[in-house]
Design a protein around this motif. Sequence first.
Motif, mmCIF file in Angstrom:
data_model
loop_
_atom_site.group_PDB
_atom_site.id
_atom_site.type_symbol
_atom_site.label_atom_id
_atom_site.label_comp_id
_atom_site.label_asym_id
_atom_site.label_seq_id
_atom_site.Cartn_x
_atom_site.Cartn_y
_atom_site.Cartn_z
ATOM 1 N N THR A 113 -9.313 -135.893 5.802
ATOM 2 C CA THR A 113 -8.028 -135.248 6.123
ATOM 3 C C THR A 113 -7.094 -136.283 5.636
ATOM 4 O O THR A 113 -7.040 -137.473 6.067
ATOM 5 C CB THR A 113 -7.756 -135.122 7.560
ATOM 6 N N LEU A 114 -6.193 -135.974 4.808
ATOM 7 C CA LEU A 114 -5.181 -136.913 4.172
ATOM 8 C C LEU A 114 -3.678 -136.735 4.584
ATOM 9 O O LEU A 114 -3.314 -135.662 4.711
ATOM 10 C CB LEU A 114 -5.062 -136.617 2.686
ATOM 11 N N VAL B 150 11.311 -136.931 6.749
ATOM 12 C CA VAL B 150 10.572 -135.878 6.290
ATOM 13 C C VAL B 150 10.774 -135.165 5.011
ATOM 14 O O VAL B 150 9.846 -134.854 4.292
ATOM 15 C CB VAL B 150 10.231 -134.969 7.555
ATOM 16 N N SER B 151 11.922 -134.592 4.912
ATOM 17 C CA SER B 151 12.225 -133.905 3.819
ATOM 18 C C SER B 151 12.086 -134.745 2.576
ATOM 19 O O SER B 151 11.765 -134.123 1.461
ATOM 20 C CB SER B 151 13.910 -133.333 4.016
ATOM 21 N N ILE C 6 8.423 -134.855 1.720
ATOM 22 C CA ILE C 6 8.016 -133.609 1.307
ATOM 23 C C ILE C 6 8.614 -133.138 -0.303
ATOM 24 O O ILE C 6 7.595 -132.907 -1.020
ATOM 25 C CB ILE C 6 8.666 -132.164 1.878
ATOM 26 N N LYS D 240 5.612 -132.903 -3.357
ATOM 27 C CA LYS D 240 5.634 -131.673 -3.878
ATOM 28 C C LYS D 240 6.062 -131.748 -5.396
ATOM 29 O O LYS D 240 5.265 -131.447 -6.365
ATOM 30 C CB LYS D 240 6.832 -130.836 -3.440
ATOM 31 N N ASP E 74 -2.777 -133.193 3.394
ATOM 32 C CA ASP E 74 -3.377 -132.086 4.374
ATOM 33 C C ASP E 74 -2.159 -131.877 5.430
ATOM 34 O O ASP E 74 -1.888 -130.953 6.112
ATOM 35 C CB ASP E 74 -4.507 -132.272 4.997
ATOM 36 N N ALA E 75 -1.387 -133.048 5.706
ATOM 37 C CA ALA E 75 -0.339 -133.312 6.639
ATOM 38 C C ALA E 75 0.675 -134.133 6.056
ATOM 39 O O ALA E 75 0.329 -135.113 5.695
ATOM 40 C CB ALA E 75 -0.732 -133.412 8.028
ATOM 41 N N VAL E 76 2.028 -134.109 6.483
ATOM 42 C CA VAL E 76 3.149 -134.890 6.162
ATOM 43 C C VAL E 76 3.662 -135.426 7.652
ATOM 44 O O VAL E 76 3.981 -134.420 8.199
ATOM 45 C CB VAL E 76 4.261 -134.287 5.315
ATOM 46 N N PHE E 77 3.388 -136.837 7.651
ATOM 47 C CA PHE E 77 3.810 -137.262 9.261
ATOM 48 C C PHE E 77 4.889 -138.326 8.533
ATOM 49 O O PHE E 77 4.854 -138.852 7.645
ATOM 50 C CB PHE E 77 3.046 -137.795 10.003
ATOM 51 N N GLU F 226 10.384 -140.404 11.218
ATOM 52 C CA GLU F 226 11.399 -139.639 11.814
ATOM 53 C C GLU F 226 10.915 -138.677 12.953
ATOM 54 O O GLU F 226 11.750 -138.356 13.967
ATOM 55 C CB GLU F 226 11.961 -138.661 10.636
ATOM 56 N N MET F 227 9.775 -138.218 12.718
ATOM 57 C CA MET F 227 8.948 -137.544 14.214
ATOM 58 C C MET F 227 8.809 -138.191 15.115
ATOM 59 O O MET F 227 8.596 -137.713 16.379
ATOM 60 C CB MET F 227 7.720 -136.933 13.292
ATOM 61 N N THR G 87 -2.131 -138.832 17.855
ATOM 62 C CA THR G 87 -1.938 -137.630 18.600
ATOM 63 C C THR G 87 -1.955 -136.595 18.044
ATOM 64 O O THR G 87 -2.723 -135.601 18.256
ATOM 65 C CB THR G 87 -0.507 -137.786 19.561
ATOM 66 N N TYR G 88 -1.123 -136.177 16.888
ATOM 67 C CA TYR G 88 -1.170 -135.137 15.967
ATOM 68 C C TYR G 88 -2.323 -134.754 15.359
ATOM 69 O O TYR G 88 -2.734 -133.746 15.187
ATOM 70 C CB TYR G 88 -0.261 -135.110 15.085
ATOM 71 N N LEU G 89 -3.282 -135.874 14.884
ATOM 72 C CA LEU G 89 -4.471 -135.569 14.242
ATOM 73 C C LEU G 89 -5.474 -135.089 15.168
ATOM 74 O O LEU G 89 -6.534 -134.903 14.740
ATOM 75 C CB LEU G 89 -4.783 -137.003 13.306
#
Lengths: 232, 232
Positions: A117-118, A126-127, A130, A134, A141-144, A147-148, A164-166
């Motif tokens: 998982t990447l 975050v923006s 992304i 892009k 697989d996920a953007v952390f 900021e979060m 935690t999120y993974l």
Amino acid sequence: MVKALVFDVQGTATDFHSTVCDEARRVDAGRHPSVDWAEVVRRWRGGYFAALEDAQRRARGWVSVHSVYRAALDTVLDERGIGLSAAERDELTLAWRRLRPWPDAVPGLTRLKTRYTLATLSNADVSAVIAVSKGAGLPWDAVFAAEMAGVFKPDPRSYAMVATYLGLEPVEIMMVASHKYDIRAAGRLGFRTAFVARPMEFGAGGDADVTYSTEFDLNASDFLDLADQLGC
Amino acid sequence: MVKALVFDVQGTATDFHSTVCDEARRVDAGRHPSVDWAEVVRRWRGGYFAALEDAQRRARGWVSVHSVYRAALDTVLDERGIGLSAAERDELTLAWRRLRPWPDAVPGLTRLKTRYTLATLSNADVSAVIAVSKGAGLPWDAVFAAEMAGVFKPDPRSYAMVATYLGLEPVEIMMVASHKYDIRAAGRLGFRTAFVARPMEFGAGGDADVTYSTEFDLNASDFLDLADQLGC
């Protein structure tokens, strides 16, 4: 053991120096021929780092990284008496949302994605992560992003949030960065660590630290070398 | 105007009913031939919804959706006297991390991705959304989940979080779901709305609401139809 790889973005996955230098020259359009834009960009990045450290020291709550870059640009241009309009400064600041990937980044990540998982952990908004991902085709697989968590790297809460999120233990996650302070901070929480040398991170005249060290679990010359070493 | 599409995952992008039914039959291995597994899965999903609503009413802080599914499974199996071991129940609960995409999901998203930023907003745990998306090949630009806001959909804070992280105004974001409560809640914050009919969401005997409505900006039969209507 390792199930996920978490990457720094600015500098580790993307070549901010050449991208932002090119954008600066494009926006300036030859009006300041004596300016050393590479040096300006290095100072700009330095001002960004100092502002993040300041924000962390003061614990004033969240500041958008876009606003940090915008303010740091004013400082560096005004110090040097480089006259760009507010609109041009806004436009130039957007360069940080258009960073080009290092040539090995997309092919390396594509190989690594087959087994791991990447995800990202970036101090950029975050923006912005992304937009960069892009634009560059970075296949996360996920953007952390910090900021979060409401705190910047190397605050341990940013790395803990990612675990935690993974849904993984720190030892199941490898932090990958070209900045030793970043992987050291993750390592202190029990993450595995991979150092990737980016000798051109600050351009030809820069002083990127590219020295391998046994304190890290892996040292790699780029993401293809990382994929080789991880058997992908 | 619209720059990003935000998708519900369980039911809208993935066919949880057939996936979880198949997993239940696999784990049960024919020991309970009289059980109507489709009905069990519908009750299980219903128990999950009731538990989320209960969690929201009590505002007890975050509960992992995996634990919610696990507890709701105990209730439905014990009501029916279906004897599965704790290990089998754990295994069956993992089915929610292995959901298959609807056949139109990957080709539709691939077309939509050329023009829009694609993100999720799921009530499932972040780790589950990542697992499902990686397994199904769903090409999101970003994974957001209610877990990141600390509140479940349809709490307005979950949609507001997505707008913040995307760096967009609500009117620049279209929420896409097969559940009207979900897009209605986003619409109340100013998001654009797209309803996608999923007649088989609860299986052949289910009662999915597939009625198009002019209260939404778009109504689509699947993600390919959505791509057609959005000019992708």
